[in-house]
Scaffold this motif. Structure first.
Motif, PDB file in Angstrom:
ATOM      1  N   HIS A 172      47.185  24.870  40.003  1.00 55.78           N
ATOM      2  CA  HIS A 172      46.561  25.379  38.778  1.00 55.78           C
ATOM      3  C   HIS A 172      47.235  24.865  37.508  1.00 55.78           C
ATOM      4  O   HIS A 172      46.537  24.355  36.607  1.00 55.78           O
ATOM      5  CB  HIS A 172      46.540  26.909  38.829  1.00 55.78           C
ATOM      6  CG  HIS A 172      46.415  27.590  37.513  1.00 55.78           C
ATOM      7  ND1 HIS A 172      45.307  27.447  36.702  1.00 55.78           N
ATOM      8  CD2 HIS A 172      47.246  28.429  36.845  1.00 55.78           C
ATOM      9  CE1 HIS A 172      45.472  28.171  35.605  1.00 55.78           C
ATOM     10  NE2 HIS A 172      46.646  28.762  35.669  1.00 55.78           N
ATOM     11  N   ILE A 175      46.437  21.078  36.489  1.00 53.17           N
ATOM     12  CA  ILE A 175      45.050  20.882  36.061  1.00 53.17           C
ATOM     13  C   ILE A 175      44.808  21.539  34.708  1.00 53.17           C
ATOM     14  O   ILE A 175      44.176  20.960  33.812  1.00 53.17           O
ATOM     15  CB  ILE A 175      44.090  21.435  37.133  1.00 53.17           C
ATOM     16  CG1 ILE A 175      44.214  20.606  38.417  1.00 53.17           C
ATOM     17  CG2 ILE A 175      42.654  21.409  36.636  1.00 53.17           C
ATOM     18  CD1 ILE A 175      43.403  21.130  39.569  1.00 53.17           C
ATOM     19  N   PHE A 217      38.746  19.295  32.704  1.00 48.74           N
ATOM     20  CA  PHE A 217      39.997  19.725  33.339  1.00 48.74           C
ATOM     21  C   PHE A 217      40.340  21.165  32.964  1.00 48.74           C
ATOM     22  O   PHE A 217      40.776  21.950  33.820  1.00 48.74           O
ATOM     23  CB  PHE A 217      41.143  18.792  32.939  1.00 48.74           C
ATOM     24  CG  PHE A 217      41.296  17.596  33.836  1.00 48.74           C
ATOM     25  CD1 PHE A 217      41.858  17.735  35.095  1.00 48.74           C
ATOM     26  CD2 PHE A 217      40.884  16.341  33.425  1.00 48.74           C
ATOM     27  CE1 PHE A 217      42.009  16.639  35.938  1.00 48.74           C
ATOM     28  CE2 PHE A 217      41.024  15.234  34.265  1.00 48.74           C
ATOM     29  CZ  PHE A 217      41.586  15.380  35.519  1.00 48.74           C
ATOM     30  N   THR A 219      38.294  23.503  32.180  1.00 41.92           N
ATOM     31  CA  THR A 219      37.355  24.360  32.904  1.00 41.92           C
ATOM     32  C   THR A 219      37.846  24.614  34.324  1.00 41.92           C
ATOM     33  O   THR A 219      37.865  25.762  34.800  1.00 41.92           O
ATOM     34  CB  THR A 219      35.957  23.704  32.944  1.00 41.92           C
ATOM     35  OG1 THR A 219      35.511  23.459  31.610  1.00 41.92           O
ATOM     36  CG2 THR A 219      34.954  24.599  33.650  1.00 41.92           C
ATOM     37  N   CYS A 220      38.243  23.550  35.018  1.00 43.97           N
ATOM     38  CA  CYS A 220      38.749  23.699  36.391  1.00 43.97           C
ATOM     39  C   CYS A 220      40.044  24.515  36.413  1.00 43.97           C
ATOM     40  O   CYS A 220      40.242  25.346  37.316  1.00 43.97           O
ATOM     41  CB  CYS A 220      39.001  22.328  37.012  1.00 43.97           C
ATOM     42  SG  CYS A 220      37.502  21.384  37.345  1.00 43.97           S
ATOM     43  N   ALA A 223      39.270  28.184  36.011  1.00 42.63           N
ATOM     44  CA  ALA A 223      38.635  28.691  37.234  1.00 42.63           C
ATOM     45  C   ALA A 223      39.666  28.906  38.337  1.00 42.63           C
ATOM     46  O   ALA A 223      39.632  29.930  39.043  1.00 42.63           O
ATOM     47  CB  ALA A 223      37.547  27.723  37.694  1.00 42.63           C
ATOM     48  N   LEU A 224      40.595  27.965  38.502  1.00 44.34           N
ATOM     49  CA  LEU A 224      41.629  28.122  39.530  1.00 44.34           C
ATOM     50  C   LEU A 224      42.529  29.316  39.234  1.00 44.34           C
ATOM     51  O   LEU A 224      42.910  30.055  40.151  1.00 44.34           O
ATOM     52  CB  LEU A 224      42.465  26.844  39.623  1.00 44.34           C
ATOM     53  CG  LEU A 224      41.875  25.703  40.446  1.00 44.34           C
ATOM     54  CD1 LEU A 224      42.712  24.440  40.277  1.00 44.34           C
ATOM     55  CD2 LEU A 224      41.796  26.084  41.916  1.00 44.34           C
ATOM     56  N   TRP A 614      33.273  30.539  40.557  1.00 39.49           N
ATOM     57  CA  TRP A 614      34.179  29.386  40.616  1.00 39.49           C
ATOM     58  C   TRP A 614      33.420  28.115  40.973  1.00 39.49           C
ATOM     59  O   TRP A 614      33.739  27.044  40.458  1.00 39.49           O
ATOM     60  CB  TRP A 614      35.302  29.681  41.609  1.00 39.49           C
ATOM     61  CG  TRP A 614      35.995  30.962  41.235  1.00 39.49           C
ATOM     62  CD1 TRP A 614      36.651  31.225  40.049  1.00 39.49           C
ATOM     63  CD2 TRP A 614      36.048  32.164  41.983  1.00 39.49           C
ATOM     64  NE1 TRP A 614      37.124  32.508  40.034  1.00 39.49           N
ATOM     65  CE2 TRP A 614      36.774  33.124  41.213  1.00 39.49           C
ATOM     66  CE3 TRP A 614      35.577  32.548  43.232  1.00 39.49           C
ATOM     67  CZ2 TRP A 614      37.022  34.403  41.653  1.00 39.49           C
ATOM     68  CZ3 TRP A 614      35.833  33.850  43.675  1.00 39.49           C
ATOM     69  CH2 TRP A 614      36.537  34.755  42.901  1.00 39.49           C
ATOM     70  N   ALA A 617      31.901  26.897  37.784  1.00 38.93           N
ATOM     71  CA  ALA A 617      32.873  26.241  36.900  1.00 38.93           C
ATOM     72  C   ALA A 617      33.089  24.791  37.311  1.00 38.93           C
ATOM     73  O   ALA A 617      33.144  23.885  36.467  1.00 38.93           O
ATOM     74  CB  ALA A 617      34.195  27.008  36.920  1.00 38.93           C
ATOM     75  N   PHE A 618      33.197  24.542  38.597  1.00 38.94           N
ATOM     76  CA  PHE A 618      33.407  23.167  39.058  1.00 38.94           C
ATOM     77  C   PHE A 618      32.142  22.330  38.886  1.00 38.94           C
ATOM     78  O   PHE A 618      32.224  21.118  38.656  1.00 38.94           O
ATOM     79  CB  PHE A 618      33.879  23.168  40.508  1.00 38.94           C
ATOM     80  CG  PHE A 618      35.296  23.652  40.665  1.00 38.94           C
ATOM     81  CD1 PHE A 618      36.357  22.893  40.196  1.00 38.94           C
ATOM     82  CD2 PHE A 618      35.571  24.881  41.240  1.00 38.94           C
ATOM     83  CE1 PHE A 618      37.669  23.344  40.303  1.00 38.94           C
ATOM     84  CE2 PHE A 618      36.878  25.343  41.355  1.00 38.94           C
ATOM     85  CZ  PHE A 618      37.926  24.574  40.890  1.00 38.94           C
ATOM     86  N   ALA A 621      32.317  21.290  35.310  1.00 35.34           N
ATOM     87  CA  ALA A 621      33.315  20.231  35.139  1.00 35.34           C
ATOM     88  C   ALA A 621      32.794  18.896  35.670  1.00 35.34           C
ATOM     89  O   ALA A 621      33.004  17.848  35.052  1.00 35.34           O
ATOM     90  CB  ALA A 621      34.610  20.618  35.849  1.00 35.34           C
TER      91      ALA A 621
END
Length: 654
Positions: A172, A175, A217, A219-220, A223-224, A614, A617-618, A621
Motif C-alpha cells: 500500500h 503505491i 496510482f 486511486t489504487c 483502495a488498498l 475496490w 477503484a482499480f 485506475a
C-alpha cells in the motif's frame, strides 16, 4: 560499513539535487546551455545515490544489523524475510526514504519523457523537481536519518508494528506514495510554465499523461488502504474518515478536478489560470498529508511519527514551496486571457461545475479534518469530527456532481447541443431509474430514502458512459485510447457509487457472545461457533476460531478468524475471516474471551457488494492509465518540440 555508505549516498544525493535545482532554474533564465545540459546527469546521479541508500537500508534489515537504530526499532530476528524488506517503509525515517526514492524515479521518468520537449522548458521542470528533492533530502539528513548507529548494538530488534505485518499494507505505501509524489510533476510543470511565461495549451498537453498516471496510482493506493482497514483492524469498516485517510483523499479530489481541467485547457485553451491553481493545490494537499502523518498534530492509526520538530520543518518547507508557487501565480495569472467562449450547456460548463463541486468536497473534508486541531489550538475544548459531519456534507456536493457528470458526457464542446441527445438522455435515465428501483426494492428490502437515488445515479453514469463507444462501434469508427480510458474510468465510478450505496443501505451487523456449539442468526444466515484452538506463527501466537455458516440448512462457508499476540511487542491484533456468498461479504471478527463456559465475543457483518468498491477503484485506475497511454500525446509532444526548437532560443525565454 553499509549504513555509512548509505548515509554518504544521501549526502551526495542532496548535493546533486541542489545542482539539479540551480542549473535547471538558473540555466534557462541566464541562457547558459552548458548548465541546462548538466541537469539530466544530475537527475540520473541523484536517482543512483538515493537507490543506493535505500538498498543499503534494505541490506541492513535483511542482514539483522541491529546496530542501526531504525533496524533495531522496526525488525526482529523472528520477522519473516518479506516483512524485513517491507520494514523499509514501516516507520517514519524509512518511509521518507521511500518517498525520496519514488520522487527520484518520477524525476528520471520525466527527464526521459522531456527529451521531446523544448530544452529550456524541460530544464525548468526538472529544476523545480530538484527543489522538491532537495527539501526532502535536507529534511531526512537533518531530522530523520535512517542510518543512525546504536552503541552498543541491540541484542535483538523491537519488531515491526504488528498491524503492518500484512501483505496489503506492505504494498500500500509504495503505491500510495507514487500517487502522492506524482502530483509533484504536475506542480513542476505548472511552475515551469509560469517561470517561462508559456501558459498556452502546450504545457497542459504535456502535463496530462503524468497527472493522470499519478491520479491512477493514488486511486489504487487509497483502495488498498481501505481494503486493509476492512479486514485487518477488526471493525469491518472500509472508511472511517480518519485524518490520515482524509489526507490522501483530499489530493485525490483536487487531482480529479485537475485531470478534467487539463482536458479543457488542452482541448480548448480555457481554464488556464484555474488549471495552474489546481496543480498547485493538488501538490500542496499532498504535502499537507505528509505534515499530518509525520508531525503528530493529529492522532491516527496510520500516522508515522509524533515529533513536533519534524512537523515544523515540513510546515516551513510547505510554506516556502507553496508560497513561491502562489507568488508566481499572482504574477502570471492576471495575464491569462482567453477569447474562446462556450454555451451554458457545453461540455466546458459541465466540467467547470464538476470541478467546483470537487473542490468544495475537498474543502469540507479539509475543514472537518483540521477542525479538532484548530479547536485545540484556540483552547475551545476537545472536538471530535466523524461520519455524522462528513457523510452529509460530502453528499451535498457529490449528488449534483454525479447527475451533472451523466449529462456532461453527452454534451459537445463549445456548443452543448443537448437537445440533439434528449432522447438518449431520457432513455438512459429511465433505464437507470428502473434498474435502481429494482435493486433497492426488489433484490433488497428496507431501502433508505436516498438508496434508489444513489443506485439510479450510479447506473446512469455507466449507461451514459457507454453510449459514445457503442455508437462508434456501430459506425465502425476508431476508439482512441483516451476515449476508451475515459469510458472505463467513468464506468468504474458508476460501479463505486452502486457499491457504496448498497453497502451503506443494506449492511447487517451484530455483536454476539457465543459458547462452543451455539449459533446466531444474522441476515438470513446461521453462524455456528465451533470453538477456538491455539495457533502459532513465525513471530506470534494466539487463538483461532472456527465458525460454520449455513443458509436454509445448506452449508455456505467455514470462517476462521484469529486473535494474535505478537511475542516481542505483546500487542493483540484481530485477523478477520471473510467469505463471499451471493454477492455478500460474510465477515466474522474474533473478540475477547468472556470467561466461563468458553464464551467468546464475535462481530458478524454481512456487507453486500462491498468487494465491488475496490474493484471499481482499480477499474477507474485502469481507465486513467489507458487514457494516459494515448499515442497522440507522444506525437503532439514531438511535433511541438520540433516547432519550438525551430523557432530558436528567443521563444524559450521569458
Amino acid at each position: 560499513m553499509l549504513p555509512e555508505l548509505g548515509h554518504f549516498a544521501l549526502i551526495l544525493a542532496l548535493l546533486l539535487a541542489a545542482l539539479q535545482a540551480f542549473f535547471g532554474i538558473a540555466g534557462p533564465w541566464l541562457g547558459r546551455e552548458r548548465w541546462i545540459a548538466a541537469v539530466t546527469p544530475a537527475v540520473a546521479g541523484q536517482f543512483v545515490m538515493v537507490a543506493l541508500a535505500a538498498g543499503c537500508l534494505v541490506a541492513a534489515f535483511v542482514g539483522y544489523d541491529f546496530s542501526v537504530a531504525y533496524v533495531a526499532d522496526n525488525s526482529n530476528s523472528a520477522l519473516p524475510l518479506f516483512y524485513r524488506v517491507t520494514a523499509l517503509w514501516g516507520a517514519h525515517e524509512g518511509s521518507l526514504l521511500l518517498w525520496i526514492l519514488l520522487l527520484a524515479a518520477w524525476t528520471v521518468a520525466v527527464a526521459f519523457g522531456a527529451a521531446r520537449l523544448p530544452r529550456h522548458f524541460a530544464a525548468r521542470v526538472l529544476g523545480v523537481l530538484g527543489v522538491v528533492s532537495f527539501g526532502f533530502l535536507l529534511f531526512t539528513l537533518a531530522t530523520s536519518n535512517p542510518f543512525l548507529r546504536l552503541d552498543p548494538p541491540a541484542a535483538d530488534g523491537a519488531d515491526l508494528n504488528p498491524i503492518l505485518q500484512d501483505p496489503a499494507l506492505a504494498v500500500h505505501p509504495p503505491i500510495l506514495y507514487t500517487g502522492y509524489v506524482g502530483f509533484a510533476v504536475a506542480f513542476a510543470f505548472a511552475c515551469a510554465a509560469m517561470l517561462e511565461g508559456r501558459m498556452d495549451q502546450s504545457w497542459a498537453r504535456w502535463t496530462r499523461p503524468w497527472t493522470t498516471v499519478a491520479w491512477a496510482f493514488l486511486t489504487c493506493g487509497i483502495a488498498l488502504g481501505s481494503f486493509w482497514a476492512y479486514y485487518e483492524l477488526g471493525w469491518g469498516g472500509f472508511w472511517f474518515w480518519d485524518p490520515v485517510e482524509n489526507a490522501s483523499f483530499m489530493p485525490w479530489l483536487v487531482g480529479t478536478a485537475l485531470v478534467h481541467s487539463l482536458a479543457v485547457t488542452d482541448k480548448r485553451g480555457l481554464f488556464k489560470s484555474w488549471t495552474l491553481l489546481l496543480a498547485i493545490l493538488a501538490f500542496s494537499l499532498s504535502m499537507l498529508g505528509t505534515f499530518l502523518v509525520r508531525s503528530g498534530v493529529l492522532v491516527s492509526v496510520h500516522s508515522f511519527a509524533a515529533d513536533p520538530k519534524r512537523g515544523v520543518f515540513i510546515l516551513a518547507f510547505l510554506i516556502v514551496l507553496v508560497g513561491g508557487a502562489l507568488t508566481l501565480y499572482a504574477w502570471r495569472a492576471p495575464r491569462l486571457r482567453s477569447t474562446a467562449g462556450f454555451e451554458l450547456g457545453a461540455r466546458e460548463s459541465f466540467l467547470l461545475f464538476n470541478n467546483v463541486l470537487l473542490v468544495i468536497a475537498a474543502a469540507t473534508v479539509f475543514a472537518g479534518t483540521l477542525a479538532p486541531l484548530i479547536s485545540d489550538a484556540l483552547r475551545l475544548g476537545t472536538l471530535s469530527v466523524g461520519a455524522p459531519y462528513f457523510n452529509p456534507t460530502f453528499m451535498v456536493s457529490m449528488l449534483p456532481l454525479l447527475a451533472l457528470l451523466s449529462l456532461g458526457i453527452h454534451a459537445g464542446w463549445k456548443r452543448g447541443r443537448l437537445k440533439d441527445k434528449q432522447r438518449t438522455l431520457l432513455r438512459t435515465l429511465l433505464a437507470a431509474a428502473v434498474l435502481g428501483c429494482a435493486v433497492a426494492f426488489g433484490i433488497f428490502a428496507g431501502a433508505r430514502v436516498l438508496t434508489p437515488v444513489g443506485l439510479t445515479l450510479g447506473i446512469w453514469i455507466i449507461l451514459a458512459s457507454l453510449v459514445d463507444p457503442i455508437d462508434r462501434w456501430r459506425r465502425r469508427l476508431s476508439l482512441p485510447r483516451a476515449v476508451l480510458g475515459m469510458t472505463i474510468a467513468h464506468v468504474g465510478l458508476g460501479l463505486a457509487v452502486i457499491a457504496l450505496t448498497t453497502v451503506q443501505s443494506f449492511t447487517v451487523e451484530r455483536d454476539v457472545a457465543l459458547a462452543a456449539g451455539a449459533s446466531a442468526e444474522v441476515g438470513g444466515y446461521q453462524f455456528r461457533f465451533e470453538g477456538v484452538h491455539p495457533i502459532e506463527g513465525p513471530n506470534y501466537g494466539g487463538a483461532g476460531a472456527r465458525v460454520a455458516v449455513t443458509r436454509g440448512g445448506a452449508p455456505v462457508a467455514i470462517l476462521t478468524p484469529e486473535k494474535r499476540q505478537y511475542w516481542v511487542q505483546r500487542q493483540l491484533t484481530s485477523v478477520t475471516s471473510i467469505r463471499m456468498s451471493r454477492g455478500n461479504n460474510l465477515l466474522v471478527a474474533l473478540g475477547d474471551d468472556l470467561g466461563g463456559g468458553g464464551r467468546w465475543s464475535l462481530r458478524i457483518q454481512i456487507r453486500p457488494l462491498v468487494s465491488l468498491i475496490w474493484l471499481a477503484a482499480f477499474v477507474m485506475a485502469l481507465g486513467g492509465v489507458l487514457a494516459a497511454s494515448d499515442r497522440r500525446y507522444r506525437a503532439l509532444r514531438a511535433a511541438e518540440a520540433a516547432t519550438a526548437h525551430a523557432a530558436g532560443p528567443a521563444v524559450q525565454g521569458s
